[in-house]
Design an enzyme around this catalytic site. Sequence first.
Site, short mmCIF file in Angstrom:
data_model
loop_
_atom_site.label_atom_id
_atom_site.label_comp_id
_atom_site.label_asym_id
_atom_site.label_seq_id
_atom_site.Cartn_x
_atom_site.Cartn_y
_atom_site.Cartn_z
N ASN A 115 2.36 1.74 -3.56
CA ASN A 115 1.28 2.12 -4.48
C ASN A 115 0.86 3.57 -4.27
OD1 ASN A 115 1.28 -0.51 -5.40
ND2 ASN A 115 -0.46 -1.13 -4.14
N GLU A 164 0.59 -0.83 7.83
CA GLU A 164 1.34 -2.04 7.50
C GLU A 164 2.74 -2.05 8.09
OE1 GLU A 164 -0.61 -3.56 3.32
OE2 GLU A 164 1.05 -2.14 3.18
N THR A 179 -7.05 -4.19 -7.15
CA THR A 179 -6.01 -4.17 -6.13
C THR A 179 -5.58 -2.76 -5.73
OG1 THR A 179 -5.18 -6.31 -6.92
CG2 THR A 179 -3.73 -5.02 -5.51
N ALA A 180 -5.33 -1.89 -6.69
CA ALA A 180 -4.79 -0.56 -6.37
C ALA A 180 -5.84 0.55 -6.44
CB ALA A 180 -3.63 -0.23 -7.31
N ALA A 181 -7.11 0.20 -6.45
CA ALA A 181 -8.16 1.22 -6.58
C ALA A 181 -8.11 2.23 -5.44
CB ALA A 181 -9.52 0.55 -6.65
N GLY A 182 -8.06 1.73 -4.21
CA GLY A 182 -8.04 2.62 -3.07
C GLY A 182 -6.77 3.44 -2.98
N ASP A 183 -5.65 2.84 -3.36
CA ASP A 183 -4.37 3.55 -3.31
C ASP A 183 -4.33 4.66 -4.36
OD1 ASP A 183 -3.58 1.83 -1.29
OD2 ASP A 183 -2.70 0.40 -2.69
N LYS A 193 0.83 -1.20 0.00
CA LYS A 193 0.00 0.00 0.00
C LYS A 193 0.87 1.26 0.00
CE LYS A 193 -3.98 0.32 1.85
NZ LYS A 193 -4.77 0.11 0.62
N GLY A 194 1.98 1.20 0.71
CA GLY A 194 2.85 2.36 0.76
C GLY A 194 3.42 2.70 -0.61
N ASP A 225 -9.09 -5.62 -12.20
CA ASP A 225 -8.32 -5.88 -10.98
C ASP A 225 -8.46 -4.66 -10.08
OD1 ASP A 225 -6.47 -6.40 -8.99
OD2 ASP A 225 -4.84 -6.95 -10.35
N GLY A 262 -16.46 1.82 -2.41
CA GLY A 262 -16.36 0.98 -3.59
C GLY A 262 -17.28 1.48 -4.70
#
Length: 296
Positions: A42, A136, A239-243, A39-40, A237, A213
């Site tokens: 990204n 994290e 995976t990186a939507a929030g980031d 997360k960091g 995918d 979302g």
Amino acid sequence: MKIVNYGSINLDHVYQVDHILQPGETLLAREQNLFCGGKGLNQSIALAKAGAEVFHAGVVGEDGEILLNALRTANVDIRHIRRAEGASAHTVIQVDRNGQNCIIVFSGENMHPSEADIDRILEDFGPEDAVLMQNELYNTPLMMRKAADKGMTIIFNPSPISQETLSYPLECVSWFLLNEIEGEALTGETNPGKILDSLASRFPRSSVVLTLGKNGAWAMDQGQRFFQPAFEIKAVDTTAAGDTFTGFFLAAVSSGMPIPAALRRCAFASSIAVSRKGAADSIPTAEEVSSAFPDQ
């Protein structure tokens, strides 16, 4: 404003599967890829691609040159990343046919910044700067306290959320960036309005972005609330939507963009990211967003 991101740096092992595995189930993956993530990392790349001046702070292992190169390529300043013995942290990510994901994070001792690391990092920043944190890395609450002592703007994305998070010095946080699961963990509420009410009552000096979302996002700042619907797009995918959302929102707000416009921009950037595979690799540039953004 300089933004220092005290965040994780991982190697992502991503498996394309028909569905997220159930307990006791064995399933053949349709595809496997290795990506740079965490997360960091990204969020640092999203910030840099969105035009912010961002410094990444953390620890990487002996196999981490690919991670450092990914940050360098995105114009993230890496002077505050310490090299350590051993392997870098990694994740195992399942992505189903609908683009939904399930993520396991493994973080070894090499991903534990020390108090001495934190003190060295903060030497280069002051009250006019901001620190972004996820949940994290080891010593996150210590970084909060020390950054608060310097008068920095503190931005907290409490992911992954845990019971221990409730004992952090959350009164120091200037901006909470969280999803509904994290909002429920912090407040005990499930309704978005009640989550915002509870956070406003407990942290009256803090601003909040609550992402939902496909149901959009809310922002709360100085007593005002703003809603942004999600852009409809077929997800490949998530995976990186929030980031992506986090990076583009913070870059927009720190540049002086009004919150409603910032919300639209980062929601659109996220819609581009979910249409692509991978984490950091899926994050669009500011130029890509501007060229396709409906309001530009």
